[in-house]
Design an enzyme around this catalytic site. Structure first.
Site, mmCIF file in Angstrom:
data_model
loop_
_atom_site.group_PDB
_atom_site.id
_atom_site.type_symbol
_atom_site.label_atom_id
_atom_site.label_comp_id
_atom_site.label_asym_id
_atom_site.label_seq_id
_atom_site.Cartn_x
_atom_site.Cartn_y
_atom_site.Cartn_z
ATOM 1 C CE LYS A 252 93.086 10.479 -28.779
ATOM 2 N NZ LYS A 252 93.350 10.993 -30.102
ATOM 3 N NE ARG A 253 91.652 5.241 -24.115
ATOM 4 C CZ ARG A 253 92.612 4.498 -23.586
ATOM 5 N NH1 ARG A 253 92.438 3.928 -22.410
ATOM 6 N NH2 ARG A 253 93.751 4.320 -24.218
#
Ligand code: GLU
Length: 493
Positions: A252-253
């Site tokens: 998700k980064r």
């Protein structure tokens, strides 16, 4: 009868990887006239939440991935939620103890850490086996008398090679050396993933296990459990992991990974499914755009390619554009847009936030544009005029990002508590602490009241916007992140 399942653990956002695995299971089942089952693997009681389960179910439904049996629709092999099946697993664990295939283990976590440290010193890398963990009969008696609760562990071979067959990968060889005497039942009587997964796949008559490749290392233990119980093992198909454009594991980064982020960002479910369908698979005629029905008709699991498929938001956007242009008539578009942008509950939540601030109705749209957007366009210069210096802004955003990742309730007051707590820990005035978050949410320093704004945006858009702001500010280096994380952990619960 073909029976397959997707078995998410409700411990966070509904991940695009879950939808991906669900899609391929569904296509396999539908193509061959089988059944597709949804099972909730919530044996990790500390991390599983009902909120997460509900969002996983609703996001898979939004995509149009319908299951034949599951916790909400029932079915002949229920319950389909593992937390409701604890007695079943305990019975099977005890069966293994009785047949000498498993044992009670009274070793404490501290002892295990010490054993591990001793081994590290000696340069030994072998996993823990029964022979490493066993205690004398007198010691066991003593611990029992002290009221210590044991775990149940499985016996695993001390050495040799385990060969596992995978439909997509052929024979996979793994050394028993690296396989621990896996815990099957925890001290509180709850099973671990491994026991519950094998018992349920057997009792639910699963014929094919189609799951992500991150589970390959579990396959030797599972195969051994099937052997111990004397059950046939389902055929294994480990799908390739989704990757970021830089080929690292999808995270998700680097890429929003929550299905709801894509829903809230105005993607069409047809396009998201279509895109996921192209991850490692292609239509016989190589067409880029296809519906779920077309994919099912053409589906052949043996044509899957294992090279890490890249999930690229820009490509998905391009495909979504094709769906919008080619498949929505003007009136469909009106209908879809209205349903996405103006569901009654959304306007009811937004209007009170600007009610006191406008003189005409025409002022509503510009003031509330951030609620009808995905990620705002951010100029680094917008962060320049803020109270906090750049380093502290980044720190405030990073702490907020981690704290919001762990946050379950998305009510206004709970968000206030959370962020106010962070500002206090950083010893910064709340107003100053919130400024970079205003910019993250709206792209400017003006924004309706922040906590209400976040509550209306919901967890997925809020989290993605905070990450997006961090990225635009150049983010935090790996080393810097480690130091910050340590500090964060020192006060975050
Ligand atoms: N609960 C596991 C997960 O979260 C399921 C893995 C499997 O399909 O065996 O992915």
């Amino acid at each position: 009868m073909i029976r397959v399942r997707v078995a998410p653990s409700p411990t966070g956002d509904p991940h695009v990887g879950t939808a991906y695995i669900a899609l391929f299971n569904l296509c396999f089942a539908r193509k061959l006239g089988g059944k597709f089952i949804l099972r909730i693997e919530d044996t990790d009681q500390t991390r599983s939440t009902v909120e997460s389960e509900a969002t996983i179910l609703s996001s898979l439904k939004w995509l149009g991935l319908d299951w034949d049996e599951g916790p909400d629709v029932g079915g002949p092999y229920g319950p389909y939620r593992q937390s409701e099946r604890a007695e079943i697993y305990a019975k099977y664990a005890h069966q293994l103890i009785a047949s000498g295939k498993a044992f009670y283990c009274y070793r404490t976590p501290e002892e295990l850490n010490q054993l591990r440290a001793e081994r590290r010193e000696k340069g030994i890398q072998k996993a823990f086996k029964f022979s490493d963990l066993k205690l004398t009969a007198a010691e066991v008696q003593q611990r029992k008398a002290d009221g210590q609760k044991p775990v149940v562990r499985m016996m695993v071979p001390e050495e040799g090679v385990c060969v596992v067959q995978d439909r997509l990968r052929g024979s996979i060889e793994m050394d028993w050396d690296n396989v621990d005497a896996q815990i099957l039942l925890k001290a509180d009587g709850m099973p671990t993933y491994h026991l519950a997964n094998v018992v349920d796949d057997h009792l639910m008559k699963i014929t094919h296990v189609i799951r992500g490749e991150e589970w390959i290392n579990s396959a030797p233990k599972h195969q051994l459990l099937y052997e111990y119980f004397g059950w046939d093992m389902p055929e294994l198909c480990h799908m390739p992991l989704l990757r970021n454009p830089d080929k690292s594991k999808l995270s998700k980064r680097k890429n929003p990974t929550s299905i709801n982020f894509y829903r809230d960002s105005g993607f069409l479910p047809e396009a998201v499914l279509n895109y996921l369908g192209r991850m490692g698979w292609s239509m016989p005629d190589e067409s880029e755009k296809f519906s779920l029905r077309q994919m099912i008709e053409a589906f052949d699991i043996d044509k899957l390619s294992l090279g890490g498929p890249v999930f690229d938001q820009e490509k998905l956007k391009w495909l979504n554009g094709m769906w919008i242009r080619e498949d929505l008539s003007a009136s469909d578009f009106v209908e879809r847009y209205a349903a996405w942008a103006f569901p009654p509950e959304k306007l009811e939540a937004i209007i009170p936030l600007i009610h006191e601030r406008v003189e005409t109705l025409a002022e509503v749209a510009p003031l509330t544009a951030l609620f009808f957007n995905s990620l705002p366009v951010l100029e680094e210069s917008t962060f320049d005029g803020l109270k906090l210096d750049r380093e502290t802004q980044v720190k405030a955003l990073q702490f907020s990002s981690w704290a919001l990742d762990n946050q379950v309730s998305w009510k206004r007051d709970d968000l206030y508590q959370l962020l106010n707590g962070l500002a206090e820990h950083m010893d910064i005035k709340l107003r100053d602490f919130l400024q970079p978050l205003f910019v993250a949410m709206s792209g400017s320093t003006v924004c309706p009241p922040l906590f209400d704004t976040m509550a209306v945006l919901g967890p997925d858009l809020t989290r993605a916007r905070v990450r997006h702001a961090l990225k635009n500010l150049g983010g935090v280096s790996k080393k810097g992140a480690k130091t910050l994380e340590k500090e964060f952990r020192s006060f975050a619960t």
